[in-house]
Design a protein around this motif. Structure first.
Motif, mmCIF file in Angstrom:
data_model
loop_
_atom_site.group_PDB
_atom_site.id
_atom_site.type_symbol
_atom_site.label_atom_id
_atom_site.label_comp_id
_atom_site.label_asym_id
_atom_site.label_seq_id
_atom_site.Cartn_x
_atom_site.Cartn_y
_atom_site.Cartn_z
ATOM 1 N N THR A 17 0.816 -1.225 0.000
ATOM 2 C CA THR A 17 0.000 0.000 0.000
ATOM 3 C C THR A 17 0.847 1.273 0.000
ATOM 4 N N LEU A 18 2.167 1.124 0.102
ATOM 5 C CA LEU A 18 3.025 2.301 0.194
ATOM 6 C C LEU A 18 3.261 2.952 -1.163
ATOM 7 N N LEU A 19 3.419 4.248 -1.139
ATOM 8 C CA LEU A 19 3.783 5.010 -2.325
ATOM 9 C C LEU A 19 5.294 5.174 -2.305
ATOM 10 N N THR A 20 5.947 4.909 -3.425
ATOM 11 C CA THR A 20 7.382 5.144 -3.532
ATOM 12 C C THR A 20 7.643 6.039 -4.735
ATOM 13 N N SER A 21 8.645 6.851 -4.609
ATOM 14 C CA SER A 21 9.061 7.717 -5.705
ATOM 15 C C SER A 21 10.578 7.782 -5.690
ATOM 16 N N THR A 22 11.184 7.678 -6.878
ATOM 17 C CA THR A 22 12.632 7.755 -6.989
ATOM 18 C C THR A 22 12.998 8.823 -8.008
ATOM 19 N N TRP A 23 14.116 9.509 -7.749
ATOM 20 C CA TRP A 23 14.613 10.510 -8.691
ATOM 21 C C TRP A 23 16.076 10.789 -8.389
ATOM 22 N N PRO A 43 -5.434 5.204 5.024
ATOM 23 C CA PRO A 43 -6.001 3.866 5.221
ATOM 24 C C PRO A 43 -6.604 3.311 3.938
ATOM 25 N N ARG A 44 -6.223 2.062 3.612
ATOM 26 C CA ARG A 44 -6.738 1.415 2.415
ATOM 27 C C ARG A 44 -7.217 -0.008 2.678
ATOM 28 N N ARG A 45 -6.786 -0.588 3.779
ATOM 29 C CA ARG A 45 -7.143 -1.978 4.053
ATOM 30 C C ARG A 45 -8.082 -2.042 5.248
ATOM 31 N N ASN A 46 -8.840 -3.125 5.349
ATOM 32 C CA ASN A 46 -9.744 -3.321 6.489
ATOM 33 C C ASN A 46 -8.975 -3.263 7.794
#
Length: 160
Positions: A17-23, A43-46
């Motif tokens: 569920t995590l957002l990752t960004s690379t640069w 929150p995204r999961r029960n």
């Protein structure tokens, strides 16, 4: 005698569920730096709520050996796994890694050649699909609020 606290690591369900960004960035006074930003989108999961998300993120902070962004950048050791097709972060879980989708070839090559790489993990939510400007603002805001943790990392040569 100081009490040792062992924190559990989040598993693949939370990690997915995590957002990752690379640069890559090159501030005027230093060499090229590969950045990895890790955050969540809320929150995204029960059964998930802001408190449980923050607990899981802090468990990752401790496992990775990150420090508040206001402190000196600690060396977290070899955490990156790279191949021709992508990259992952070994965050300490014995059977799971954090896959880094959409990582550019120049980012992978920079890390693979031992270039400076920084992990920045934020505790506050960030909207999915946030662009570069929104991520930079997020990093500045989170750092000022004491809710951003950072560390220097490098290629992990062995899985164990």
């Amino acid at each position: 005698m100081e009490q040792l606290t062992i924190r559990p690591l989040p598993g693949p369900g939370f990690i997915a569920t995590l957002l990752t960004s690379t640069w890559l960035s090159a501030p005027a006074d230093v060499d090229l730096v590969a950045w990895l930003c890790i955050a969540h989108t809320g929150p995204r999961r029960n059964g998930e709520d802001p408190e449980s998300i923050e607990t899981n993120l802090m468990d990752m902070v401790h496992a990775l050996g990150l420090a508040p962004a206001s402190e000196n950048l600690p060396d977290t050791g070899g955490r990156l796994l790279v191949s021709r097709t992508g990259a992952s972060l070994h965050y300490g879980h014995p059977m799971s890694v954090l896959r880094l989708p959409r990582t550019s070839r120049p980012w992978i090559v920079h890390a693979a050649l031992g270039g400076s790489t920084v992990i920045a993990l934020g505790l506050d939510p960030i909207p999915p699909g946030s662009g570069r400007d929104a991520i930079e603002e997020y990093l500045h805001r989170s750092s000022k609020a004491g809710r951003l943790y950072t560390g220097a990392t490098r290629i992990r040569r062995r899985w164990t």
